[in-house]
Design an enzyme around this catalytic site. Structure first.
Site, PDB file in Angstrom:
ATOM      1  N   LYS A 164      33.636  47.798  41.235  1.00  0.00           N
ATOM      2  CA  LYS A 164      34.710  47.400  40.437  1.00  0.00           C
ATOM      3  C   LYS A 164      35.890  48.421  40.617  1.00  0.00           C
ATOM      4  CE  LYS A 164      34.471  44.663  36.733  1.00  0.00           C
ATOM      5  NZ  LYS A 164      34.602  43.259  36.946  1.00  0.00           N
TER       6      LYS A 164
HETATM    7  N1  PPE Z   1      33.986  38.824  40.762  1.00  0.00           N
HETATM    8  C1  PPE Z   1      35.034  39.618  40.527  1.00  0.00           C
HETATM    9  C2  PPE Z   1      35.963  40.079  41.340  1.00  0.00           C
HETATM   10  C3  PPE Z   1      34.755  40.098  39.277  1.00  0.00           C
HETATM   11  O1  PPE Z   1      35.963  40.852  38.799  1.00  0.00           O
HETATM   12  C4  PPE Z   1      33.935  39.761  38.167  1.00  0.00           C
HETATM   13  C5  PPE Z   1      33.911  40.462  36.899  1.00  0.00           C
HETATM   14  C6  PPE Z   1      33.051  38.830  38.595  1.00  0.00           C
HETATM   15  C7  PPE Z   1      32.847  38.445  40.034  1.00  0.00           C
HETATM   16  C8  PPE Z   1      31.936  38.541  37.759  1.00  0.00           C
HETATM   17  O2  PPE Z   1      30.952  39.629  37.530  1.00  0.00           O
HETATM   18  P1  PPE Z   1      30.069  39.724  36.251  1.00  0.00           P
HETATM   19  O3  PPE Z   1      31.096  40.093  35.096  1.00  0.00           O
HETATM   20  O4  PPE Z   1      29.096  40.950  36.247  1.00  0.00           O
HETATM   21  O5  PPE Z   1      29.415  38.439  36.165  1.00  0.00           O
HETATM   22  N2  PPE Z   1      35.263  40.393  36.245  1.00  0.00           N
HETATM   23  C9  PPE Z   1      35.603  41.073  34.945  1.00  0.00           C
HETATM   24  C10 PPE Z   1      37.034  41.516  34.675  1.00  0.00           C
HETATM   25  C11 PPE Z   1      37.779  40.184  34.228  1.00  0.00           C
HETATM   26  C12 PPE Z   1      39.273  40.699  33.895  1.00  0.00           C
HETATM   27  O6  PPE Z   1      39.995  39.927  33.928  1.00  0.00           O
HETATM   28  O7  PPE Z   1      39.283  41.718  33.387  1.00  0.00           O
HETATM   29  C13 PPE Z   1      34.866  40.367  33.787  1.00  0.00           C
HETATM   30  O8  PPE Z   1      34.417  39.363  33.979  1.00  0.00           O
HETATM   31  O9  PPE Z   1      34.468  41.093  32.720  1.00  0.00           O
END
Ligand code: PPE
Length: 307
Positions: A160
Site C-alpha cells: 500500500k
Molecule cells: N485493494 C486496494 C487497492 C485497496 O486500497 C484496498 C484497501 C483493498 C484492496 C482492500 O484491502 P483490505 O482493506 O485489507 O480489505 N483500501 C483502503 C483505503 C481506502 C481509502 O480510500 O483510503 C481501505 O479500505 O482502508
C-alpha cells in the site's frame, strides 16, 4: 470545508499530538514523490468494548509494504500495535477508522529515497460507510475505468504505497464525474483486477470467485470473506475474469476495510443479477458484520480488544 470528523489526538513519532498540530513540512519527501506506505484499519463496538479488526494482520502488512518500498520502519510491530490502542483510548472512540502512515520526511529532495528520515504517524477518526448507507444496503453502480491498473512491475501491488493511489484517484474521479459510485479497474492484459480501494468478488452458479491474488492488493477483508465462505461451505476459487464475466455474474461485491462489504448492482449500465444484493453476498455481509461486532464467536481471534 472539512468534512472529516476530527478527533483529539494524532500519534506522531512516538507521542500524542493535538489533531491540528500534527503537521509536516512543505518539502516532506512523501508529499512530492508519494514515498510512503499506509494502512486502513477499522475498530468496532462489541459487547466486550471496542475491538480492532485484525490489527496484527494490518500491522504486518504495513511492515511488508515498507519492506517492498525499501524503507525501514523505526518502530517495532508491538510498538505500533500499542500506539494504535493508546490512540483509540485517548480519543475515546467507540468505532473508528485508523490510518497509520510511514513516510519519508523532510530533509532531502530529489528522488533518491535512501537517505531520508522515516517518520510514522497514526490517525483515528469516526468514518461512516465509505460508499454510502444506501450502497451497502442496496448495492452501488460501478463503471469499468478507462485507466488501466498499473502493471505488476510498474507499481508493486502487494504494497500500500501512497504513490500507487494516483492510479486509483484518476479512476475514482472519472467514475464519479460520469455519475457512478465506484470504478473497477482492468489490468494491463485486460483482465479485471480490483476496484480503486477494494477487492472484487463475483458469484456465478453459487460459486464464489475472486480475481487472482498476484495482481491485486492482498486484502484482509478479502481473506476474511474467503475464510467465511470456507466455514459456510460456499465453494470458492480464484480465477482471471473479463469485464463481460462481470456483466453476466449472478452477484458482484467489493471488499475493503473502508468499503466493508458493498454489493454492486450495476456495471456499465448493465444490471447485475436481479439488480439487488444477491443471496450469497447478503449472507457473507451479515456474517462479516456479526464478526466485527463480536457476535459471531467462530472468529473471535480476529478481534483485538482496546481495553
Ligand atoms: N485493494 C486496494 C487497492 C485497496 O486500497 C484496498 C484497501 C483493498 C484492496 C482492500 O484491502 P483490505 O482493506 O485489507 O480489505 N483500501 C483502503 C483505503 C481506502 C481509502 O480510500 O483510503 C481501505 O479500505 O482502508
Amino acid at each position: 470545508m472539512i468534512s472529516l470528523q476530527e478527533a483529539k489526538w494524532i500519534w506522531l513519532n512516538g507521542s500524542l499530538v493535538p489533531w491540528k498540530k500534527a503537521q509536516v513540512h512543505f518539502l516532506t519527501h512523501a508529499l512530492h514523490y508519494g514515498t510512503a506506505v499506509f494502512e486502513g484499519i477499522r475498530a468496532y463496538k462489541t459487547e466486550r468494548g471496542t475491538a480492532v479488526f485484525r490489527l496484527k494482520d494490518h500491522i504486518k502488512r504495513l511492515f511488508n509494504s515498507a519492506h517492498v518500498l525499501g524503507i525501514e520502519v523505526p518502530y517495532t510491530n508491538q510498538q505500533l500495535y500499542d500506539a494504535t490502542i493508546e490512540l483509540i483510548k485517548a480519543n475515546k472512540l467507540e468505532e473508528c477508522y485508523i490510518r497509520p502512515l510511514v513516510f519519508l520526511d523532510y530533509g532531502e529532495m530529489g528522488l533518491n529515497p535512501l537517505k531520508c528520515k522515516v517518520s510514522v504517524g497514526i490517525a483515528a477518526w469516526s468514518w461512516g460507510t465509505y460508499l454510502g448507507e444506501e450502497g451497502i444496503k442496496n448495492g452501488i453502480r460501478a463503471k469499468i475505468a478507462s485507466f488501466s491498473r498499473s502493471h505488476v512491475n510498474a507499481q508493486m501491488t502487494k504494497a500500500k504505497i501512497s504513490g500507487n493511489y494516483v492510479n486509483s484517484a484518476l479512476a475514482k474521479a472519472e467514475a464519479i464525474l460520469a455519475g457512478y459510485d465506484e470504478a473497477i479497474m482492468l489490468d494491463t492484459n485486460g483482465f479485471v483486477s480490483e476496484a480503486t480501494g477494494e477487492n472484487l468478488f463475483i458469484v456465478r452458479d453459487s460459486v464464489l470467485i475472486s480475481t487472482p491474488k498476484a495482481t491485486v492488493l492482498e486484502g484482509i477483508t478479502r481473506d476474511s470473506v474467503i475464510k467465511i465462505a470456507e466455514a459456510e461451505g460456499i465453494k470458492f476459487k480464484e480465477e482471471k475474469l473479463t469485464r463481460d464475466q462481470l456483466y453476466i455474474a449472478d452477484e458482484v461485491f467489493l471488499t475493503g476495510t473502508a468499503a466493508e462489504i458493498t454489493p454492486v448492482r450495476e456495471i456499465d449500465n448493465r444490471t447485475i443479477g436481479n439488480g439487488k444484493p444477491g443471496e450469497i453476498t447478503r449472507k457473507i455481509q451479515k456474517i462479516f458484520f456479526d464478526i466485527v461486532r463480536g457476535k459471531d464467536k467462530r472468529f473471535n481471534d480476529w478481534l483485538d480488544l482496546v481495553k
